[in-house]
Scaffold this motif. Sequence first.
Motif, PDB file in Angstrom:
ATOM      1  N   MET A   1       0.844  -1.197   0.000  1.00 48.02           N
ATOM      2  CA  MET A   1       0.000   0.000   0.000  1.00 48.02           C
ATOM      3  C   MET A   1       0.880   1.249   0.000  1.00 48.02           C
ATOM      4  N   ALA A   2       0.556   2.185  -0.872  1.00 47.87           N
ATOM      5  CA  ALA A   2       1.325   3.420  -0.941  1.00 47.87           C
ATOM      6  C   ALA A   2       1.145   4.223   0.337  1.00 47.87           C
ATOM      7  N   ASN A   3       2.186   5.008   0.677  1.00 52.84           N
ATOM      8  CA  ASN A   3       2.131   5.814   1.890  1.00 52.84           C
ATOM      9  C   ASN A   3       1.366   7.115   1.698  1.00 52.84           C
ATOM     10  N   ASP A   4       1.129   7.499   0.452  1.00 53.42           N
ATOM     11  CA  ASP A   4       0.500   8.780   0.179  1.00 53.42           C
ATOM     12  C   ASP A   4      -0.972   8.784   0.577  1.00 53.42           C
ATOM     13  N   VAL A   5      -1.457   9.954   0.975  1.00 51.43           N
ATOM     14  CA  VAL A   5      -2.888  10.192   1.162  1.00 51.43           C
ATOM     15  C   VAL A   5      -3.342  11.048  -0.006  1.00 51.43           C
ATOM     16  N   VAL A   6      -4.288  10.547  -0.776  1.00 54.52           N
ATOM     17  CA  VAL A   6      -4.677  11.210  -2.012  1.00 54.52           C
ATOM     18  C   VAL A   6      -6.151  11.599  -1.948  1.00 54.52           C
ATOM     19  N   GLN A   7      -6.573  12.351  -2.932  1.00 49.12           N
ATOM     20  CA  GLN A   7      -7.996  12.632  -3.096  1.00 49.12           C
ATOM     21  C   GLN A   7      -8.609  11.502  -3.901  1.00 49.12           C
ATOM     22  N   LEU A   8      -9.771  11.026  -3.477  1.00 47.93           N
ATOM     23  CA  LEU A   8     -10.431   9.942  -4.189  1.00 47.93           C
ATOM     24  C   LEU A   8     -10.708  10.365  -5.625  1.00 47.93           C
ATOM     25  N   GLY A   9     -10.385   9.477  -6.564  1.00 43.88           N
ATOM     26  CA  GLY A   9     -10.484   9.803  -7.975  1.00 43.88           C
ATOM     27  C   GLY A   9     -11.744   9.289  -8.637  1.00 43.88           C
ATOM     28  N   ALA A  10     -11.845   9.521  -9.947  1.00 45.79           N
ATOM     29  CA  ALA A  10     -12.996   9.101 -10.741  1.00 45.79           C
ATOM     30  C   ALA A  10     -12.559   8.064 -11.770  1.00 45.79           C
ATOM     31  N   TYR A  11     -13.479   7.121 -12.077  1.00 46.50           N
ATOM     32  CA  TYR A  11     -13.190   6.036 -13.004  1.00 46.50           C
ATOM     33  C   TYR A  11     -14.389   5.834 -13.924  1.00 46.50           C
ATOM     34  N   GLN A  12     -14.259   4.907 -14.859  1.00 45.73           N
ATOM     35  CA  GLN A  12     -15.337   4.625 -15.809  1.00 45.73           C
ATOM     36  C   GLN A  12     -16.330   3.653 -15.186  1.00 45.73           C
ATOM     37  N   VAL A  13     -17.115   4.153 -14.255  1.00 44.31           N
ATOM     38  CA  VAL A  13     -18.027   3.309 -13.489  1.00 44.31           C
ATOM     39  C   VAL A  13     -19.392   3.238 -14.175  1.00 44.31           C
ATOM     40  N   LYS A  14     -19.936   2.025 -14.240  1.00 45.38           N
ATOM     41  CA  LYS A  14     -21.242   1.809 -14.846  1.00 45.38           C
ATOM     42  C   LYS A  14     -22.337   2.311 -13.897  1.00 45.38           C
ATOM     43  N   LEU A 203      -3.022 -10.114  -6.523  1.00 49.02           N
ATOM     44  CA  LEU A 203      -3.618  -8.832  -6.859  1.00 49.02           C
ATOM     45  C   LEU A 203      -2.774  -8.096  -7.888  1.00 49.02           C
ATOM     46  N   THR A 204      -3.449  -7.482  -8.865  1.00 46.09           N
ATOM     47  CA  THR A 204      -2.755  -6.706  -9.896  1.00 46.09           C
ATOM     48  C   THR A 204      -2.879  -5.207  -9.658  1.00 46.09           C
ATOM     49  N   GLY A 205      -3.873  -4.826  -8.860  1.00 50.85           N
ATOM     50  CA  GLY A 205      -4.151  -3.408  -8.683  1.00 50.85           C
ATOM     51  C   GLY A 205      -3.470  -2.817  -7.469  1.00 50.85           C
ATOM     52  N   SER A 206      -4.069  -1.783  -6.900  1.00 47.70           N
ATOM     53  CA  SER A 206      -3.441  -1.084  -5.780  1.00 47.70           C
ATOM     54  C   SER A 206      -4.497  -0.567  -4.820  1.00 47.70           C
ATOM     55  N   PHE A 207      -4.078  -0.391  -3.567  1.00 48.00           N
ATOM     56  CA  PHE A 207      -4.910   0.250  -2.559  1.00 48.00           C
ATOM     57  C   PHE A 207      -4.705   1.760  -2.621  1.00 48.00           C
ATOM     58  N   VAL A 208      -5.778   2.463  -2.410  1.00 45.32           N
ATOM     59  CA  VAL A 208      -5.740   3.919  -2.343  1.00 45.32           C
ATOM     60  C   VAL A 208      -6.142   4.328  -0.932  1.00 45.32           C
ATOM     61  N   ARG A 209      -5.312   5.113  -0.297  1.00 44.06           N
ATOM     62  CA  ARG A 209      -5.680   5.731   0.983  1.00 44.06           C
ATOM     63  C   ARG A 209      -6.104   7.163   0.681  1.00 44.06           C
ATOM     64  N   PHE A 210      -7.347   7.493   0.979  1.00 43.94           N
ATOM     65  CA  PHE A 210      -7.848   8.811   0.590  1.00 43.94           C
ATOM     66  C   PHE A 210      -8.368   9.582   1.798  1.00 43.94           C
ATOM     67  N   ASP A 211      -8.460  10.868   1.634  1.00 41.37           N
ATOM     68  CA  ASP A 211      -8.944  11.777   2.668  1.00 41.37           C
ATOM     69  C   ASP A 211     -10.469  11.690   2.739  1.00 41.37           C
ATOM     70  N   GLN A 212     -10.980  11.127   3.838  1.00 42.67           N
ATOM     71  CA  GLN A 212     -12.433  11.028   4.012  1.00 42.67           C
ATOM     72  C   GLN A 212     -13.069  12.324   4.487  1.00 42.67           C
ATOM     73  N   THR A 213     -12.283  13.167   5.129  1.00 39.53           N
ATOM     74  CA  THR A 213     -12.875  14.299   5.830  1.00 39.53           C
ATOM     75  C   THR A 213     -13.615  15.253   4.903  1.00 39.53           C
ATOM     76  N   GLU A 214     -13.207  15.314   3.628  1.00 40.05           N
ATOM     77  CA  GLU A 214     -13.894  16.226   2.704  1.00 40.05           C
ATOM     78  C   GLU A 214     -15.351  15.818   2.480  1.00 40.05           C
ATOM     79  N   PHE A 215     -15.664  14.538   2.743  1.00 39.44           N
ATOM     80  CA  PHE A 215     -17.017  14.062   2.485  1.00 39.44           C
ATOM     81  C   PHE A 215     -17.967  14.293   3.657  1.00 39.44           C
ATOM     82  N   PHE A 216     -17.416  14.616   4.828  1.00 40.92           N
ATOM     83  CA  PHE A 216     -18.282  14.987   5.951  1.00 40.92           C
ATOM     84  C   PHE A 216     -17.840  16.295   6.583  1.00 40.92           C
ATOM     85  N   ALA A 217     -17.070  17.076   5.817  1.00 35.67           N
ATOM     86  CA  ALA A 217     -16.646  18.427   6.213  1.00 35.67           C
ATOM     87  C   ALA A 217     -15.954  18.445   7.576  1.00 35.67           C
ATOM     88  N   GLY A 218     -15.339  17.345   7.952  1.00 33.73           N
ATOM     89  CA  GLY A 218     -14.614  17.296   9.210  1.00 33.73           C
ATOM     90  C   GLY A 218     -15.487  17.386  10.445  1.00 33.73           C
TER      91      GLY A 218
END
Length: 349
Positions: A1-14, A203-218
């Motif tokens: 798992m990467a050490n970075d904390v990122v913003q959750l991204g967008a994908y081609q979701v059905k 596993l071929t993919g990766s884990f993303v650690r993202f900032d949750q606080t933006e979704f509940f305004a802290g």
Amino acid sequence: MANDVVQLGAYQVKKGQSSVSGLSSGAFMTVQLHLAHSASFAGAGIIAGGPYRCAQAYRQGAIYAQDAYAQGALYICMSPLTERTAPDAERLAQLARDTAAQGLIDDVDHIVNQRIYIFTGSEDRVVASMVVARTRRFYELLGARDILYDDTQPAGHAIITRNPEDSQLPLNQPPYINQGSFWQSHAILDHIYGRLKPASAQLTGSFVRFDQTEFFAGEPRASMSPYGYAYVPRAVAEGAPARVHIALHGCKQGYAYVDYVNGRPDQGNNPPYGNRYFTTTGYNELADANNIIVLYPQAEGVDDGRTQNPDGCWDWWGYSGSDPQAPDYYSRDAIQIKAIHGMLERLGG
């Protein structure tokens, strides 16, 4: 798992092909999220959870609604003494219809053609099997046509895996991950989406650690952790069409769980299993082979004068509400439901 904390991204979701599952408080939240945003989902998986707005079965139990709902959660939705004191599925199904008519949740007709997986272990001593049976009845009353109901396993209160290091099947204790004869996460996804490709051996993919606080305004009363996690298969990261499955842990299973002693977190004795729900329960391996993003929102324990949630449970009885006389924990505007659905929207679902 990467050490970075990122913003959750967008994908081609059905669109409309997302799903949600959970254990215990995560199962109760699964039902709430499913009802609140049923237009977004193709199905749901419920492991040891009760029906929608279960905690409101007996409002007269205390002066404050919040206290009454907490008592209802304990004595009606988890450990009722008899069948007669278990949740009233008929009343709660009507309450769901009324809530939809008020515009607080999606139209319940979306559920009719969705696939529902419901499980209770015969050795569960935390959420009684009679309660989970009422969940099945609740969905039947709303017209759900495809329900897989499993009460055949001598399992305790847990999600079941095939990991030899997990707890014995009948146990009812943390980390609530028990070894059995099948992968329960696979059973859930196979039922919701139909028979999927076999799970990836690696596993071929990766884990993303993202900032949750933006979704509940802290907001502290959300009782959610600073970070959430997602597993993204490599093909999805490279642009392949995807689906999203939201996997909700139960009490004492979030990455930030600590024991509270006399109202204070016991930081010196943190349990060593906080990442196991999103790394060892089998969701990722099956998702990897089938281009499914697995989203793992994280609840966090809080025990102060405002929020009583020391075990890091998802809110299905009203602790996160701003009004103690009318706590909103079940609608599209409930702080946790709004946050989780915001994560789903960000991903593209």
